[in-house]
Every structure is written in C-alpha cells, then in structure tokens.
Scaffold this motif. Structure first.
Motif, PDB file in Angstrom:
ATOM      1  N   LYS A   1       0.903  -1.169   0.175  1.00 27.72           N
ATOM      2  CA  LYS A   1       0.049   0.003   0.042  1.00 27.72           C
ATOM      3  C   LYS A   1       0.940   1.109  -0.041  1.00 27.72           C
ATOM      4  O   LYS A   1       0.640   2.209  -0.912  1.00 27.72           O
ATOM      5  CB  LYS A   1      -0.876   0.042   1.205  1.00 27.72           C
ATOM      6  CG  LYS A   1      -1.889   1.151   1.292  1.00 27.72           C
ATOM      7  CD  LYS A   1      -2.660   1.325   2.648  1.00 27.72           C
ATOM      8  CE  LYS A   1      -3.369   2.326   2.862  1.00 27.72           C
ATOM      9  NZ  LYS A   1      -4.142   2.451   4.059  1.00 27.72           N
TER      10      LYS A   1
ATOM     11  N   THR B   1     -17.141  -3.126  -6.243  1.00 27.58           N
ATOM     12  CA  THR B   1     -16.291  -2.582  -7.017  1.00 27.58           C
ATOM     13  C   THR B   1     -16.418  -1.112  -6.459  1.00 27.58           C
ATOM     14  O   THR B   1     -15.116  -0.498  -6.345  1.00 27.58           O
ATOM     15  CB  THR B   1     -16.548  -2.634  -8.608  1.00 27.58           C
ATOM     16  OG1 THR B   1     -16.468  -4.155  -8.797  1.00 27.58           O
ATOM     17  CG2 THR B   1     -15.278  -1.951  -9.317  1.00 27.58           C
TER      18      THR B   1
ATOM     19  N   THR C   1     -17.408   0.313  -3.926  1.00 25.59           N
ATOM     20  CA  THR C   1     -17.278   0.437  -2.546  1.00 25.59           C
ATOM     21  C   THR C   1     -15.579   0.325  -2.361  1.00 25.59           C
ATOM     22  O   THR C   1     -14.982   1.030  -1.585  1.00 25.59           O
ATOM     23  CB  THR C   1     -17.604  -0.563  -1.503  1.00 25.59           C
ATOM     24  OG1 THR C   1     -19.254  -0.625  -1.842  1.00 25.59           O
ATOM     25  CG2 THR C   1     -17.254  -0.334  -0.155  1.00 25.59           C
ATOM     26  N   ALA C   2     -14.930  -0.704  -2.914  1.00 21.09           N
ATOM     27  CA  ALA C   2     -13.700  -0.598  -2.957  1.00 21.09           C
ATOM     28  C   ALA C   2     -12.866   0.627  -3.687  1.00 21.09           C
ATOM     29  O   ALA C   2     -11.839   1.163  -3.103  1.00 21.09           O
ATOM     30  CB  ALA C   2     -13.192  -2.007  -3.674  1.00 21.09           C
TER      31      ALA C   2
ATOM     32  N   ARG D   1     -12.727   3.720  -1.269  1.00 21.76           N
ATOM     33  CA  ARG D   1     -11.759   3.282  -0.164  1.00 21.76           C
ATOM     34  C   ARG D   1     -10.284   3.722  -1.049  1.00 21.76           C
ATOM     35  O   ARG D   1      -9.453   4.305  -0.283  1.00 21.76           O
ATOM     36  CB  ARG D   1     -11.881   2.003   0.082  1.00 21.76           C
ATOM     37  CG  ARG D   1     -10.878   1.685   1.553  1.00 21.76           C
ATOM     38  CD  ARG D   1     -10.958   0.227   1.785  1.00 21.76           C
ATOM     39  NE  ARG D   1      -9.998  -0.104   2.944  1.00 21.76           N
ATOM     40  CZ  ARG D   1      -9.874  -1.290   3.398  1.00 21.76           C
ATOM     41  NH1 ARG D   1     -10.645  -2.303   2.893  1.00 21.76           N
ATOM     42  NH2 ARG D   1      -8.796  -1.498   4.231  1.00 21.76           N
ATOM     43  N   VAL D   2     -10.085   3.255  -2.043  1.00 23.63           N
ATOM     44  CA  VAL D   2      -8.991   3.370  -2.539  1.00 23.63           C
ATOM     45  C   VAL D   2      -8.754   5.042  -2.979  1.00 23.63           C
ATOM     46  O   VAL D   2      -7.560   5.436  -2.679  1.00 23.63           O
ATOM     47  CB  VAL D   2      -8.724   2.709  -3.976  1.00 23.63           C
ATOM     48  CG1 VAL D   2      -7.643   3.099  -4.865  1.00 23.63           C
ATOM     49  CG2 VAL D   2      -8.581   1.128  -3.613  1.00 23.63           C
TER      50      VAL D   2
ATOM     51  N   GLU E   1      -7.860   6.816   0.263  1.00 27.43           N
ATOM     52  CA  GLU E   1      -6.713   6.814   1.010  1.00 27.43           C
ATOM     53  C   GLU E   1      -5.460   7.264   0.046  1.00 27.43           C
ATOM     54  O   GLU E   1      -4.287   6.739   0.592  1.00 27.43           O
ATOM     55  CB  GLU E   1      -6.455   5.047   1.416  1.00 27.43           C
ATOM     56  CG  GLU E   1      -7.451   4.649   2.366  1.00 27.43           C
ATOM     57  CD  GLU E   1      -7.501   3.085   3.032  1.00 27.43           C
ATOM     58  OE1 GLU E   1      -6.762   2.535   2.275  1.00 27.43           O
ATOM     59  OE2 GLU E   1      -8.348   2.610   3.584  1.00 27.43           O
TER      60      GLU E   1
ATOM     61  N   ASP F   1     -15.595  -6.538  -1.127  1.00 29.09           N
ATOM     62  CA  ASP F   1     -15.023  -5.323  -1.488  1.00 29.09           C
ATOM     63  C   ASP F   1     -13.603  -5.137  -0.987  1.00 29.09           C
ATOM     64  O   ASP F   1     -12.667  -4.790  -1.500  1.00 29.09           O
ATOM     65  CB  ASP F   1     -15.766  -4.312  -0.997  1.00 29.09           C
ATOM     66  CG  ASP F   1     -16.046  -4.148   0.513  1.00 29.09           C
ATOM     67  OD1 ASP F   1     -15.182  -3.693   1.165  1.00 29.09           O
ATOM     68  OD2 ASP F   1     -17.015  -4.807   0.695  1.00 29.09           O
ATOM     69  N   ASP F   2     -13.235  -6.072   0.119  1.00 30.03           N
ATOM     70  CA  ASP F   2     -11.878  -6.018   0.634  1.00 30.03           C
ATOM     71  C   ASP F   2     -10.952  -6.861  -0.364  1.00 30.03           C
ATOM     72  O   ASP F   2      -9.751  -6.306  -0.561  1.00 30.03           O
ATOM     73  CB  ASP F   2     -11.775  -6.518   1.941  1.00 30.03           C
ATOM     74  CG  ASP F   2     -10.538  -6.603   2.800  1.00 30.03           C
ATOM     75  OD1 ASP F   2     -10.120  -5.372   2.767  1.00 30.03           O
ATOM     76  OD2 ASP F   2      -9.707  -7.580   2.844  1.00 30.03           O
TER      77      ASP F   2
ATOM     78  N   TYR G   1     -10.122  -4.121  -3.194  1.00 29.82           N
ATOM     79  CA  TYR G   1      -9.392  -3.257  -2.582  1.00 29.82           C
ATOM     80  C   TYR G   1      -8.042  -3.966  -2.827  1.00 29.82           C
ATOM     81  O   TYR G   1      -6.996  -3.173  -3.231  1.00 29.82           O
ATOM     82  CB  TYR G   1      -9.746  -3.004  -1.232  1.00 29.82           C
ATOM     83  CG  TYR G   1      -8.716  -2.256  -0.408  1.00 29.82           C
ATOM     84  CD1 TYR G   1      -8.679  -0.814  -0.524  1.00 29.82           C
ATOM     85  CD2 TYR G   1      -7.979  -2.658   0.527  1.00 29.82           C
ATOM     86  CE1 TYR G   1      -7.724  -0.026   0.413  1.00 29.82           C
ATOM     87  CE2 TYR G   1      -6.960  -2.112   1.370  1.00 29.82           C
ATOM     88  CZ  TYR G   1      -6.768  -0.803   1.247  1.00 29.82           C
ATOM     89  OH  TYR G   1      -6.021   0.097   1.962  1.00 29.82           O
ATOM     90  N   ARG G   2      -7.717  -5.023  -2.293  1.00 28.24           N
ATOM     91  CA  ARG G   2      -6.181  -5.696  -2.220  1.00 28.24           C
ATOM     92  C   ARG G   2      -5.660  -5.858  -3.589  1.00 28.24           C
ATOM     93  O   ARG G   2      -4.588  -5.696  -3.680  1.00 28.24           O
ATOM     94  CB  ARG G   2      -6.296  -7.034  -1.245  1.00 28.24           C
ATOM     95  CG  ARG G   2      -6.570  -6.903   0.151  1.00 28.24           C
ATOM     96  CD  ARG G   2      -6.814  -8.227   0.694  1.00 28.24           C
ATOM     97  NE  ARG G   2      -6.975  -7.869   2.209  1.00 28.24           N
ATOM     98  CZ  ARG G   2      -5.996  -8.114   3.206  1.00 28.24           C
ATOM     99  NH1 ARG G   2      -4.743  -8.513   2.644  1.00 28.24           N
ATOM    100  NH2 ARG G   2      -6.045  -8.073   4.310  1.00 28.24           N
TER     101      ARG G   2
END
Length: 339
Positions: free
Chosen positions: A9, A29, A31-32, A35-36, A39, A319-320, A323-324
């Motif tokens: 990250k 998608t 939601t991820a 977050r991306v 951040e 979604d996690d 994100y990853r």
C-alpha cells in the motif's frame, strides 16, 4: 492489514498508478474504489455513464467516487482513437473498423485499450465477468510480455504467524488458476514469471524456486518427471540468474532436513519460498488445502505474463478482495515501469 500489504500500500501511495475498473455499477467494486480514492492509493478510472455511476455511489453512501475519472463508451467522438487502435491491433485477424467501433463499447476491451493507449496503468475486473472474458480482452489488446507466450496465475500465500516456511511468512504458489496441463516450455515460463511476482508482490528479496514433482532428483522415472526436469533447464536458459531447482518433492523443497537428505548440495532444497506445480490440478488443490488446513491467507490469483497488469476477480469476491487486488495491480505496474 498484514505487514506485506502495508508495504505494498505504501508503494502504491508513493507512486500513484491509474487503475481501470470496467464494472463501474457493481456495488463491491464501487465500495473498493471509494476506499482506494479516499486513502490516496490510486487514481481510479471508471467506464460508464457518470450520472449513473454517481447515482449508484449515492445509493451506497460513498463519498469519493466523484473524484474518479469516467470514460463513457457511448461517447463516439471520445472512442475514435481507441477504435482505431483496436482496428490496427486486430485487422490482421480480420477485424474491420466497424467491428472495432462496436467492440470498444465493451468495458473490458475499452479498459485494456486505455492501458495500451497510455491512458491507464492496469485493470481489475471479474466481479461480474467470467475469467475467460477478462483474459480474452487482455490477450487480444495487450498480449503477453516479451519472451512469454502463456499467462498463468499465482497466489501470494500469507502463512500463519510463526511459520518457519517462506520468506517472512510469505510464499508464492503457481500456477493455481489458468493452465490445466502446461508443457515444459510453459512450466518454465511460469517459473520465470513467479520469480517476478515474488519480488514485486511477495516482498521477497531472495526468491528460491522449487519445481515440484512426485520425484526428487531421479527417485522416480516417469514422463511427468521428465517434463519438470526439462522445464527447470529451460527456465535457467530463460533467466540464468534464477535461483531454481527441480525436480523436488514438496517436503524436499521446504523442509531443511528432508532437503539435505534427498537433494544434497542443492541451495534450493529445504529453503524454497516459490513453489511451481506441475499442473493446475495439483496447484489448485494445494493452495486450497494450505489455506484451509494451515490457516494461510491466499491472495490472488494474480495474473502473470501479460504485457501490462490485468487481474481477474472471483465473482464471489468482497470489496476488501477488490481493494487488495487494486493494491497488487498498482505494484505490478510500478514494477513494470521500474524494469
């Protein structure tokens, strides 16, 4: 978040990449992506109609989607350069300009064309599409990396705390996702790509690759063993700097005492942190057993061998997971730019 992902990250934040998400109205998608963006991990490119995307984001209570770039495949003027690019790439296969103009409306193809055109660095898809569809677009537009003819899939295996295996508790397993029965040449390419994956995504400074079999150094005689021996030789030819050995049984590959007994003098036996499986059946079964029985976390599959990073999601992902995968894709793109 695990130390490895904190590092990945950090890499992404420090060298921000442009990641395309073609499935722009899919809730997990978005939601991820939210977050991306929040951040500062990547610049997100969504494919679709901005009004529809923002309406969906509003329904989900997301706050950052308005900061994403949006490319609308229904904007004919904006699509012209991508249609022309696709036509040039595929005309030798019989594609007409009219067919290319129709095909760019497919978000999976358009995402890959954005990368090919230099307007994005990677793509993540598959929450709503099959692996075949995701790969077909990537093959036809981006093609494979130089010297590589086959795409394969690797898993980053995060082992339980205190595990004596791997490098800092991380191992790479390949191929566990794509090629059912690779020949020796394909197996060699999987090994070369797995070394790159281990360095770029596994945080490994010293990948040690074991080419696995049911035999160790001639303990059994079979054409399947011969394939692994030949693949090991070919991998060394492709990259003389690889730290690789085979054929090795799994215990000889990762247990020092067994490696010393069965493969005396090998710098890999007993110390391998990258495992290349002889076929997809073995690899897929192995990663799932390690995941379930040993409590390891399997991250992936990460697609290896493409000319630019495109990663496929499971349609059952959350979604996690997305994100990853975006973080992994960013790091693949960074590694590509650095090499």
């Amino acid at each position: 978040m695990e130390p490895l992902f904190e590092k990945l990250k950090g890499n992404a934040v420090a060298s921000k990449q442009r990641i395309v998400l073609p499935e722009s109205l899919e809730g997990r998608t978005l939601t991820a992506a939210d977050r991306v963006i929040g951040e500062g991990i990547a610049d997100i490119v969504l494919i679709g109609d901005r009004g529809q995307i923002l309406a969906k984001a509003g329904e989900l209570g997301l706050k950052n989607i308005d900061k994403a770039a949006v490319v609308n495949p229904d904007d004919a003027r904006a699509m012209e350069p991508y249609a022309e690019l696709l036509y040039e790439l595929r005309k030798a296969k019989g594609m007409t300009l009219e067919q290319a103009q129709a095909k760019v409306k497919d978000p999976l193809y358009l995402g890959c064309l954005l990368i090919k055109h230099g307007d994005a660095d990677g793509q993540v898809a598959g929450a709503m599409n099959t692996t075949g569809n995701v790969l077909r677009a990537a093959f036809q537009v981006l093609k494979t990396a130089p010297g590589i003819k086959s795409v394969s899939g690797a898993f980053i295996m995060l082992l339980p705390e205190g595990s004596p295996y791997g490098e800092n508790g991380v191992m790479v397993f390949a191929d566990c996702a794509v090629l059912p029965d690779p020949d020796a040449q394909q197996l060699a390419q999987i090994a070369v790509c797995a070394d790159q994956t281990a360095r770029a995504l596994g945080g490994m400074s010293d990948p040690k690759i074991a080419m696995l079999s049911f035999s160790t150094k001639g303990s059994a005689s079979h054409e399947r063993v011969d394939k692994v021996v030949e693949a090991t030789r070919l991998a060394r030819e492709m990259n003389p700097d690889l730290k690789i050995d085979g054929e090795l049984q799994a215990d000889a590959a990762i247990v020092p005492s067994v490696g010393a007994s069965k493969a005396l003098g090998s710098e890999i036996a007993g110390h391998a942190n990258v495992l290349v499986f002889p076929d997809l059946g073995v690899g897929n079964i192995a990663y799932k057993l390690v995941q379930r029985l040993a409590g390891a976390k399997a991250v992936g599959p990460v697609l290896q061998g493409l000319a630019a990073p495109v990663n496929d999601l499971s349609r059952g992902c959350n979604d996690d997971d997305i994100y990853r995968t975006i973080i992994l894709t960013c790091n693949q793109a960074i590694n590509k730019q650095q090499n």
